[in-house]
Write a protein that holds these residues in place. Structure first.
Motif, PDB file in Angstrom:
ATOM      1  N   CYS A   1      49.672  39.276  44.325  1.00  0.00           N
ATOM      2  CA  CYS A   1      49.334  38.481  45.512  1.00  0.00           C
ATOM      3  C   CYS A   1      49.062  37.040  45.092  1.00  0.00           C
ATOM      4  CB  CYS A   1      48.105  39.075  46.211  1.00  0.00           C
ATOM      5  SG  CYS A   1      47.498  38.053  47.579  1.00  0.00           S
TER       6      CYS A   1
ATOM      7  N   LEU B   1      47.577  34.790  46.681  1.00  0.00           N
ATOM      8  CA  LEU B   1      46.264  34.317  47.102  1.00  0.00           C
ATOM      9  C   LEU B   1      45.152  34.817  46.192  1.00  0.00           C
ATOM     10  CD1 LEU B   1      46.255  34.507  51.023  1.00  0.00           C
ATOM     11  CD2 LEU B   1      46.542  32.505  49.544  1.00  0.00           C
ATOM     12  N   CYS B   2      45.160  36.131  45.894  1.00  0.00           N
ATOM     13  CA  CYS B   2      43.986  36.706  45.231  1.00  0.00           C
ATOM     14  C   CYS B   2      44.284  37.353  43.884  1.00  0.00           C
ATOM     15  CB  CYS B   2      43.314  37.727  46.151  1.00  0.00           C
ATOM     16  SG  CYS B   2      44.199  39.293  46.285  1.00  0.00           S
TER      17      CYS B   2
ATOM     18  N   ASN C   1      45.731  40.321  43.497  1.00  0.00           N
ATOM     19  CA  ASN C   1      45.849  41.770  43.662  1.00  0.00           C
ATOM     20  C   ASN C   1      47.313  42.196  43.499  1.00  0.00           C
ATOM     21  OD1 ASN C   1      45.315  44.421  44.346  1.00  0.00           O
ATOM     22  ND2 ASN C   1      45.225  44.049  46.555  1.00  0.00           N
TER      23      ASN C   1
ATOM     24  N   CYS D   1      48.640  40.022  50.019  1.00  0.00           N
ATOM     25  CA  CYS D   1      48.422  41.470  50.006  1.00  0.00           C
ATOM     26  C   CYS D   1      47.758  41.963  51.292  1.00  0.00           C
ATOM     27  CB  CYS D   1      47.575  41.849  48.800  1.00  0.00           C
ATOM     28  SG  CYS D   1      45.827  41.380  48.927  1.00  0.00           S
TER      29      CYS D   1
ATOM     30  N   CYS E   1      44.214  40.505  51.817  1.00  0.00           N
ATOM     31  CA  CYS E   1      44.176  39.097  52.234  1.00  0.00           C
ATOM     32  C   CYS E   1      44.636  38.918  53.682  1.00  0.00           C
ATOM     33  CB  CYS E   1      45.042  38.242  51.306  1.00  0.00           C
ATOM     34  SG  CYS E   1      44.267  37.937  49.703  1.00  0.00           S
TER      35      CYS E   1
HETATM   36 ZN   LIG Z   1      45.555  39.158  48.154  1.00  0.00          ZN
END
Ligand SMILES: [Zn+2]
Ligand SMILES: [Zn+2]
Lengths: 198, 198
Positions: free
Chosen positions: B57, B59-60, B62, B69, B72
């Motif tokens: 992911c 963003l994070c 994951n 994901c 998120c």
């Molecule tokens: Zn994420």
């Protein structure tokens, strides 16, 4: 739990393998997912190949890519000396130890009322064929020192009694390099019974 | 050892997975080879699919089949509350426990001189971006109670000091249901330090 289906399934399938609990299945899945190209794909391709390339040896029950297997077709091995084991895992253990220069017969299990395994479930007919064709001098029973192993050994011994081949059994006792105080009572008893004068 | 190449390779690849020693790798390989259609091929196909479907992911950090994901993009979760973990395995553990209703930031490791991991190796820039864009109220550091975890927590705390977000740390101490006498000294010390008046 917000995990993608593919990851959940991978963990679940890995956790069904013997020796892997849920925790080690998660660690294994994560390690594979982290290196998809370097680890997961090569393992996937190997498993795909092995699923079709590996077959059961029609002579001895071993797993190999050729039938008859490498052991059965190895002319340097003594085909007259057949070691009977429960599983291919036991065959591997003996091969790693390098202590048996004959061939094998893999039963695929033991007689077990609990598991519902009877004589018809064990891979013995190819052994009886080999004996009937002549050339087998001795059958060594290398079965587990369990109730099932002993029952199976007894049954095989009776089955082979009329064939005239020598039937022997591997010794049970204290493992080499093993301390006595970590062994269970059954092993200690077997070790005492198997004692020899020096 | 007279084992076919494919089998040897399968055992060797499985034994390199975390949590599997040579012995459990052999047992796992045997169990797969015994059921090529029912177990080995489905696992191979799943691994092949996951190797391409699962991504990180952006963003994070994951692992999921979609990016961003599932966590998120879940509008029911609190995007203002970010829990920082070392690995996806830690994220999974918190999701199983169902105790965090915010989102995550997966660092992908800890600062470690021994492993040669510096700040540039940790996945923090997307966290800083999220904070800069506003909307993040609190960052919870859920790092391991190890030297590396503490070093990383300290470094992150300093890095986030000027941003104005609240930085908190999960409590360390006696695990719920855990007996005191099996805990190591560090945990006992942390538990005493984290004591609260009743
Ligand atoms: Zn994420
Ligand atoms: Zn064979």
């Amino acid at each position: 739990m917000m995990i993608s289906n593919d990851i959940e399934q991978l963990i679940s399938m890995l956790s069904r393998l013997p020796g892997l609990g849920p925790r080690s299945a998660r660690r294994a899945a994560l390690s594979l997912l982290r290196q998809p190209e370097a680890r997961m794909l090569p393992l996937a391709h190997l498993m795909e190949r092995a699923a079709t390339s590996v077959r059961t040896c029609s002579l001895c029950g071993n797993l190999d890519t050729i039938d008859p297997c490498h052991i059965c077709t190895d002319s340097t091995r003594d085909g007259g000396l057949v070691c009977v084991v429960e599983t291919v895992g036991d065959l591997w253990a003996l091969e790693r130890a390098g202590v048996h220069r004959g061939v094998y017969q893999v039963l695929g299990g033991t007689l077990s009322a609990l598991a519902g395994l009877g004589p018809e479930d064990l891979n013995v007919s190819s052994l009886l064929d080999r004996i009937a064709e002549g050339g087998v001098r001795e059958v060594i029973l290398a079965l587990g020192a369990t109730v099932e192993g002993a029952t199976t050994a007894h049954w095989l011994q009776e089955k082979l009694a009329s064939t005239g081949v020598v039937v022997s059994r591997v010794g049970h006792g204290v493992p080499m390099g093993g301390a006595l105080d970590v062994l269970d009572d059954g092993t200690l008893a077997a070790a005492l019974i198997a004692r020899r004068a020096l």
